[in-house]
Scaffold this motif. Structure first.
Motif, mmCIF file in Angstrom:
data_model
loop_
_atom_site.group_PDB
_atom_site.id
_atom_site.type_symbol
_atom_site.label_atom_id
_atom_site.label_comp_id
_atom_site.label_asym_id
_atom_site.label_seq_id
_atom_site.Cartn_x
_atom_site.Cartn_y
_atom_site.Cartn_z
ATOM 1 N N LYS A 225 0.835 -1.206 0.000
ATOM 2 C CA LYS A 225 0.000 0.000 0.000
ATOM 3 C C LYS A 225 0.872 1.260 0.000
ATOM 4 O O LYS A 225 0.587 2.233 -0.687
ATOM 5 C CB LYS A 225 -0.890 0.006 1.247
ATOM 6 N N LEU A 226 1.948 1.211 0.778
ATOM 7 C CA LEU A 226 2.838 2.372 0.831
ATOM 8 C C LEU A 226 3.494 2.613 -0.527
ATOM 9 O O LEU A 226 3.604 3.753 -0.978
ATOM 10 C CB LEU A 226 3.910 2.175 1.917
ATOM 11 N N LEU A 227 3.894 1.524 -1.191
ATOM 12 C CA LEU A 227 4.502 1.665 -2.515
ATOM 13 C C LEU A 227 3.484 2.235 -3.502
ATOM 14 O O LEU A 227 3.824 3.021 -4.381
ATOM 15 C CB LEU A 227 5.016 0.311 -3.016
ATOM 16 N N PHE A 228 2.237 1.843 -3.340
ATOM 17 C CA PHE A 228 1.163 2.346 -4.196
ATOM 18 C C PHE A 228 1.040 3.861 -4.037
ATOM 19 O O PHE A 228 0.933 4.602 -5.012
ATOM 20 C CB PHE A 228 -0.140 1.646 -3.800
ATOM 21 N N ILE A 229 1.110 4.311 -2.784
ATOM 22 C CA ILE A 229 1.046 5.750 -2.506
ATOM 23 C C ILE A 229 2.262 6.460 -3.117
ATOM 24 O O ILE A 229 2.130 7.475 -3.783
ATOM 25 C CB ILE A 229 1.039 5.988 -0.973
ATOM 26 N N THR A 236 0.251 0.426 -12.221
ATOM 27 C CA THR A 236 1.346 -0.540 -12.128
ATOM 28 C C THR A 236 2.511 0.141 -11.440
ATOM 29 O O THR A 236 2.619 1.366 -11.445
ATOM 30 C CB THR A 236 1.819 -1.022 -13.514
ATOM 31 N N PHE A 237 3.367 -0.664 -10.855
ATOM 32 C CA PHE A 237 4.507 -0.096 -10.144
ATOM 33 C C PHE A 237 5.597 0.291 -11.138
ATOM 34 O O PHE A 237 5.940 -0.477 -12.018
ATOM 35 C CB PHE A 237 5.053 -1.106 -9.144
ATOM 36 N N ASN A 238 6.088 1.493 -11.004
ATOM 37 C CA ASN A 238 7.152 1.953 -11.884
ATOM 38 C C ASN A 238 8.210 2.675 -11.061
ATOM 39 O O ASN A 238 7.963 3.723 -10.486
ATOM 40 C CB ASN A 238 6.583 2.891 -12.947
ATOM 41 N N LYS A 239 9.374 2.063 -11.016
ATOM 42 C CA LYS A 239 10.464 2.613 -10.212
ATOM 43 C C LYS A 239 10.841 4.023 -10.655
ATOM 44 O O LYS A 239 11.240 4.847 -9.857
ATOM 45 C CB LYS A 239 11.678 1.694 -10.339
ATOM 46 N N GLN A 240 10.695 4.274 -11.958
ATOM 47 C CA GLN A 240 11.104 5.579 -12.479
ATOM 48 C C GLN A 240 10.317 6.729 -11.838
ATOM 49 O O GLN A 240 10.809 7.828 -11.734
ATOM 50 C CB GLN A 240 10.963 5.613 -13.999
ATOM 51 N N HIS A 241 9.090 6.434 -11.424
ATOM 52 C CA HIS A 241 8.260 7.487 -10.827
ATOM 53 C C HIS A 241 8.800 7.970 -9.495
ATOM 54 O O HIS A 241 8.485 9.061 -9.054
ATOM 55 C CB HIS A 241 6.831 6.968 -10.594
ATOM 56 N N ILE A 273 5.383 4.865 8.143
ATOM 57 C CA ILE A 273 4.048 4.942 7.533
ATOM 58 C C ILE A 273 3.543 6.386 7.596
ATOM 59 O O ILE A 273 3.138 6.966 6.587
ATOM 60 C CB ILE A 273 3.054 4.016 8.271
ATOM 61 N N LEU A 274 3.601 6.970 8.794
ATOM 62 C CA LEU A 274 3.085 8.328 8.965
ATOM 63 C C LEU A 274 3.857 9.316 8.102
ATOM 64 O O LEU A 274 3.279 10.187 7.457
ATOM 65 C CB LEU A 274 3.170 8.741 10.440
ATOM 66 N N SER A 275 5.171 9.137 8.065
ATOM 67 C CA SER A 275 5.993 10.066 7.304
ATOM 68 C C SER A 275 5.652 10.018 5.811
ATOM 69 O O SER A 275 5.529 11.052 5.150
ATOM 70 C CB SER A 275 7.449 9.738 7.573
ATOM 71 N N ILE A 276 5.488 8.807 5.272
ATOM 72 C CA ILE A 276 5.155 8.674 3.851
ATOM 73 C C ILE A 276 3.783 9.267 3.559
ATOM 74 O O ILE A 276 3.597 10.035 2.618
ATOM 75 C CB ILE A 276 5.207 7.190 3.409
ATOM 76 N N LEU A 277 2.809 8.944 4.403
ATOM 77 C CA LEU A 277 1.447 9.434 4.149
ATOM 78 C C LEU A 277 1.367 10.956 4.230
ATOM 79 O O LEU A 277 0.707 11.591 3.410
ATOM 80 C CB LEU A 277 0.463 8.805 5.139
ATOM 81 N N GLU A 285 -7.264 7.766 7.036
ATOM 82 C CA GLU A 285 -8.582 7.250 6.696
ATOM 83 C C GLU A 285 -8.606 6.806 5.230
ATOM 84 O O GLU A 285 -9.050 5.714 4.900
ATOM 85 C CB GLU A 285 -9.632 8.329 6.946
ATOM 86 N N GLU A 286 -8.073 7.678 4.362
ATOM 87 C CA GLU A 286 -8.003 7.334 2.940
ATOM 88 C C GLU A 286 -7.118 6.106 2.746
ATOM 89 O O GLU A 286 -7.457 5.183 2.012
ATOM 90 C CB GLU A 286 -7.454 8.523 2.144
ATOM 91 N N PHE A 287 -5.997 6.116 3.440
ATOM 92 C CA PHE A 287 -5.046 5.001 3.323
ATOM 93 C C PHE A 287 -5.713 3.680 3.695
ATOM 94 O O PHE A 287 -5.534 2.665 3.025
ATOM 95 C CB PHE A 287 -3.844 5.257 4.221
ATOM 96 N N SER A 288 -6.500 3.718 4.769
ATOM 97 C CA SER A 288 -7.113 2.466 5.209
ATOM 98 C C SER A 288 -8.175 1.991 4.221
ATOM 99 O O SER A 288 -8.446 0.803 4.129
ATOM 100 C CB SER A 288 -7.696 2.618 6.604
ATOM 101 N N SER A 289 -8.744 2.920 3.466
ATOM 102 C CA SER A 289 -9.800 2.498 2.531
ATOM 103 C C SER A 289 -9.238 2.040 1.185
ATOM 104 O O SER A 289 -9.959 1.510 0.356
ATOM 105 C CB SER A 289 -10.796 3.640 2.322
#
Ligand SMILES: [Zn+2]
Ligand SMILES: [Zn+2]
Ligand SMILES: [Zn+2]
Length: 606
Positions: A225-229, A236-241, A273-277, A285-289
């Protein structure tokens, strides 16, 4: 165990109260010592100790028996647990007890204060300690706009959460009143807004868990989920991003957690987690959904994306321009260029035949030739302006040959109209020549040989050579760019190490060799050196045997000389005594010497 009836007064917890505060109030109201109460509901073998009392507010189970306590105070377990950080921890770590214990121990040290912090005004209004004051990053009271006080204002000591005679609002060291102490006002609470929102969600929201991957381990799902954020919620996951993003942790650790390939499987730390979000402006709340798209999961979990799939062709005319998937690897590995840049991971585009490499410092895809940067970007414009190859070479400061190659390349690849260059090259590629070219490529490893086999005029050769399918055929045939395996330095030193041990007459062992070379046994084994070590060992023992034999013979001869001088008759016993070796032993190790002695003795008898 305290008799239920001994607690005459059974108070209710206040909203947001901490468990240690509640225990103090229950004790005080019933005339008990808080550590006495703690000892009564002790869990595990720890004795009540003030300095570990903060754990009662985080993972009570490890040191405080909530189940037994709930019966006595008549407050159910859920309500008691709401006086601790358990609801927050469970949102991330679920109910997995081991994870909860382990992770919360790690979290506590960095996120939660281990001594009491308080707002004097809050205690004055309502005499209890708030759980939220334990969160390190929230060091203010938003209600009174005051900095939290961290020490006793009189004795300056830090106040433990539960001391033997703790009473809310009183310093347990000097018994002074903590209420009505002055505190520093704060002028801007804006920076605390996000943090206080997060903690209010963690401590009070009804959402039970922010991690819920259907069939995926929650530890992995959390990292996914963190990588998605981080990758901008892409499908799709893209390292370049995420190359330029500042992360609070290493990306590779996060990737390993997501794929479940870490040696120790752990939940990502709440601080991370908090730092990334916060950095990505995503609420808890958004993260959990968030439910991860199947495509995103596939891009990370089905296979490790190969480096070549993270890049795409950058030749503007190519049909695969910017579409991942057309790049293929060649066999060349790292190469150091003259200017010091290190390139590795050689690639070519399967659609247009352009050769690339990845610059190890910038991670950028760079063209290996000059057809994009020179032919396409510069020469093409000059040709369209009507310039000839000589003018072009002069204007761009390149050689005439380079200028010609650029021209031919542009025509072979249909990048300029055919009529701009109308001599010595065919109008369209002749299929039989292309076939000859492809066959020649199969049979030779050097361009020089190709030229010889095909025997075409230079420009015509270039014309066919630069056709995309010919280039691709050349680049994709194995053996064109031979992988150069560097011999490691320590392997070069291997013979020297063996020689050294032999010279020093130290017994050769795997251990000694590995120590000299600074590599471990396994490395020696994997490089096939163990048989060589065994052979060296045998050689060494043979050498020693020969040496010892020589030494013994010398001794025998010397002894005989002495006996002859003295006129003493030599016996077998005397000889072996002098040698300090028993005959039975010598027969086994040096049979030739026993034979020699035997001959001498025999000749003496005659
Ligand atoms: Zn306050
Ligand atoms: Zn004090
Ligand atoms: Zn291409």
């Amino acid at each position: 165990m305290i008799n239920n009836k001994l607690l005459l007064i059974k108070p209710n917890p206040y909203h947001g109260e901490s468990l240690t505060s509640f225990i103090q109030r229950v004790s005080e109201l019933n005339g008990l010592n808080p550590h006495f109460l703690w000892r009564t509901y002790l869990n595990g073998s720890h004795y009540p100790q003030s300095q570990v009392s903060s754990i009662i507010n985080t993972v009570p189970e490890t040191i405080f028996n909530i189940l037994a306590f709930q019966e006595t105070v008549g407050i159910n377990q859920d309500r008691l647990e709401n006086l601790t950080f358990l609801p927050a921890l469970r949102k991330i770590y679920g109910h997995d007890k081991s994870a909860l214990d382990l992770s919360s121990q790690r979290i506590m040290s960095s996120i939660l204060a281990s001594n009491l912090r308080y707002c004097p005004k809050c205690i004055e209004e309502n005499c209890y300690y708030r759980l939220i004051w334990q969160v390190k990053e929230l060091d203010i009271c938003l209600h009174h706009k005051l900095k939290l006080v961290e020490n006793c204002p009189y004795c300056q000591k830090q106040i433990p959460f539960l001391a033997p005679d703790s009473i809310v609002g009183i310093c347990p060291h000097c018994q002074c009143n903590l209420i009505c102490q002055s505190s520093t006002p704060i002028y801007s609470e804006a920076t605390y807004f996000r943090a206080s929102e997060d903690w209010s969600f963690l401590l009070t929201s009804d959402i039970k868990s922010i991690v819920h991957g259907d069939h995926i381990d929650p530890k992995q799902y959390l990292a996914l989920k963190l990588l998605f954020i981080i990758s901008g919620k892409a499908n799709t996951f893209n390292k370049q991003h995420i190359v330029n993003l500042h992360l609070p942790c290493s990306l590779s650790v996060l990737l390993q957690s997501a794929r479940g390939t870490c040696s120790i499987k752990r939940f990502t730390h709440l601080g991370i987690i908090l730092s990334i979000l916060r950095c990505q402006n995503v609420s808890l709340e958004e993260f959990s959904s968030i439910k991860l798209p199947e495509s995103f999961l596939n891009s990370l979990l089905t296979h490790t994306p190969l480096l070549k799939d993270q890049y795409s062709c950058i030749a503007p005319w190519c049909t695969s321009f910017r579409k991942p998937g057309s790049l293929k690897r060649t066999a060349t590995s790292t190469k150091q260029l003259e200017d010091g840049t290190k390139l590795n991971y050689y690639l070519y585009c399967h659609s247009c035949g352009t050769e690339y490499a990845i610059d190890t410092q910038t991670n950028e895809l760079v063209e290996r030739g000059y057809f994009i940067k020179l032919a396409w970007n510069k020469v093409r414009h000059l040709i369209l302006e009507g310039k000839g190859k000589r003018d072009i070479a002069f204007q761009l400061g390149i050689s005439l040959d380079q200028s010609l190659r650029c021209l031919v390349y542009l025509i072979s690849n249909n990048l300029i109209p055919r009529h701009y260059f109308n001599f010595l090259i065919p109008n369209i590629p002749q299929p039989q020549i292309v076939d000859r070219f492809l066959l020649a490529i199969k049979n030779s490893d050097r361009i020089k040989d190709l030229k010889k086999i095909l025997n075409l005029p230079y420009t015509e050769f270039l014309y066919y050579w630069y056709l995309p399918n010919v280039q691709v055929a050349w680049l994709s045939t194995p053996g064109k760019a031979k992988k150069k395996q560097l011999t490691k330095q320590w392997i070069k030193e291997f013979p020297e190490a063996i020689k050294q041990l032999i010279n020093k007459e130290e017994p050769i062992t795997i251990d000694k060799v590995s120590k000299i070379l600074g590599v471990n046994h396994e490395t020696l084994r994997s490089h096939g050196l163990l048989p060589q070590i065994a052979a060296a060992k045998k050689h060494q023992s043979d050498l020693q045997k020969v040496k010892r034999g020589e030494m013994l013979i010398n001794k025998v001869e010397e002894f005989i000389r002495e006996c002859k001088q003295n006129g003493t008759a030599i016996t077998s016993d005397m000889l072996y005594k002098n040698l300090k070796v028993r005959r039975t032993v010598l027969v086994r190790t040096h049979p030739e010497i026993t034979k020699y002695i035997h001959t001498i003795l025999k000749s003496q008898q005659i």
